[in-house]
Design a protein around this motif. Structure first.
Motif, mmCIF file in Angstrom:
data_model
loop_
_atom_site.group_PDB
_atom_site.id
_atom_site.type_symbol
_atom_site.label_atom_id
_atom_site.label_comp_id
_atom_site.label_asym_id
_atom_site.label_seq_id
_atom_site.Cartn_x
_atom_site.Cartn_y
_atom_site.Cartn_z
ATOM 1 N N PHE A 77 -13.235 -15.949 -7.008
ATOM 2 C CA PHE A 77 -12.186 -14.567 -7.043
ATOM 3 C C PHE A 77 -11.369 -13.896 -5.518
ATOM 4 N N ASN A 78 -10.458 -14.763 -5.640
ATOM 5 C CA ASN A 78 -8.426 -14.986 -4.684
ATOM 6 C C ASN A 78 -7.889 -13.830 -4.750
ATOM 7 N N ASN A 79 -7.954 -12.470 -5.172
ATOM 8 C CA ASN A 79 -7.250 -11.676 -4.491
ATOM 9 C C ASN A 79 -8.585 -10.760 -4.093
ATOM 10 N N TYR A 80 -9.980 -10.027 -4.283
ATOM 11 C CA TYR A 80 -10.956 -9.507 -3.774
ATOM 12 C C TYR A 80 -11.801 -9.883 -4.222
ATOM 13 N N ASN A 81 -12.889 -10.341 -3.316
ATOM 14 C CA ASN A 81 -14.220 -10.291 -3.377
ATOM 15 C C ASN A 81 -14.751 -9.308 -2.636
ATOM 16 N N GLY A 82 -15.233 -8.137 -3.367
ATOM 17 C CA GLY A 82 -16.421 -7.288 -2.157
ATOM 18 C C GLY A 82 -16.938 -6.492 -3.094
ATOM 19 N N THR A 83 -17.355 -4.708 -2.392
ATOM 20 C CA THR A 83 -17.846 -3.872 -2.524
ATOM 21 C C THR A 83 -16.645 -2.655 -2.859
ATOM 22 N N VAL A 84 -17.160 -2.533 -3.888
ATOM 23 C CA VAL A 84 -16.241 -0.434 -4.442
ATOM 24 C C VAL A 84 -17.366 0.631 -4.962
ATOM 25 N N GLY A 85 -16.916 1.553 -4.470
ATOM 26 C CA GLY A 85 -16.965 2.486 -4.658
ATOM 27 C C GLY A 85 -16.996 3.102 -5.779
ATOM 28 N N ILE A 86 -17.770 3.059 -7.615
ATOM 29 C CA ILE A 86 -16.691 3.094 -8.537
ATOM 30 C C ILE A 86 -16.923 4.777 -9.280
ATOM 31 N N GLU A 87 -16.483 5.829 -10.133
ATOM 32 C CA GLU A 87 -17.105 6.489 -11.311
ATOM 33 C C GLU A 87 -16.208 6.795 -12.531
ATOM 34 N N HIS A 88 -16.308 6.993 -13.057
ATOM 35 C CA HIS A 88 -15.228 7.496 -14.450
ATOM 36 C C HIS A 88 -14.089 8.640 -13.630
ATOM 37 N N ARG A 89 -13.250 8.462 -14.008
ATOM 38 C CA ARG A 89 -12.687 9.551 -13.670
ATOM 39 C C ARG A 89 -11.944 10.388 -14.722
ATOM 40 N N GLY A 90 -11.039 11.391 -14.950
ATOM 41 C CA GLY A 90 -10.590 12.345 -15.546
ATOM 42 C C GLY A 90 -11.277 13.593 -15.871
#
Length: 209
Positions: A77-90
């Protein structure tokens, strides 16, 4: 054999053996986003903290989710490797088979973390647009690109492949979320005292949903 029976037999085979016709995703010319939920369910709200990595080996290079020269392991993972907060949208789009996502890049303790993804300016709020009703995947991308070429800001975009918990979701459009920011919608922030005269002039963001 009559055509009716031929098609009927074909649909029966597909129904009984769907995996025979499924493709195993291994690599792409597009960047690959890999999300690992750790068993959590992604829903509309609230966002859940998950791990996300982006494989992007640069223009002209293949990106591998399963690299045959490395025991079928993913490329780093050479562009980003970390934590995200994610949800469905729309709204109605949440009922489509291919669901859109909204996510925030975060620190390990859940604070917003501004980062650059795939060459786009640093921010923490991003969208993975499924573009389910646009089978070309081109309408939004082309319109935004033309606007930016004319010197008028529109959301920057990148085509990506998406994998969630080992399940290949397809081609998505990684997009900037529209928000007030020097690198996005560059308008001043109103303060409580800005309630009359010239202080009220300038730009506004309106949402029609």
């Amino acid at each position: 054999m009559p055509k009716f029976y031929t098609f009927g037999l074909l649909f029966l085979i597909i129904g009984l053996f769907p995996n025979v016709f499924a493709q195993t995703f291994t690599s792409s010319n597009l960047p690959i986003i890999v999300i690992t939920t750790g068993g959590q369910t992604i829903s509309d709200d609230p966002k859940v903290n998950v791990k996300m990595g982006i494989i992007d080996n640069g223009p002209g290079n293949r990106n591998y989710y399963r690299n045959p020269s490395n025991n079928n392991l993913p490329d780093p993972f050479n562009n980003y490797n970390g934590t995200v907060g994610i949800e469905h949208r729309g709204s109605s789009s949440q009922f489509f088979p291919k669901k859109p996502y909204g996510f925030e890049t975060r620190t390990e303790i859940g604070d917003d973390l501004k980062v650059s993804l795939l060459g786009m300016p640093k921010e923490s709020d991003w969208i993975l647009n499924a573009s389910y009703t646009d089978k070309t995947l081109m309408r939004d991308v082309l319109t935004y690109h033309l606007s930016n070429q004319m010197g008028m800001y529109a959301t920057r975009t990148k085509f990506v492949e998406l994998v969630v918990d080992g399940d290949y979701k397809g081609v998505y459009i990684l997009m900037e979320k529209i928000k007030r920011d020097a690198n996005r919608v560059n308008i001043a922030s109103l303060k409580p005292a800005d309630n009359s005269g010239d202080a009220l002039t300038g730009g506004y963001i309106l949402k029609v949903d």
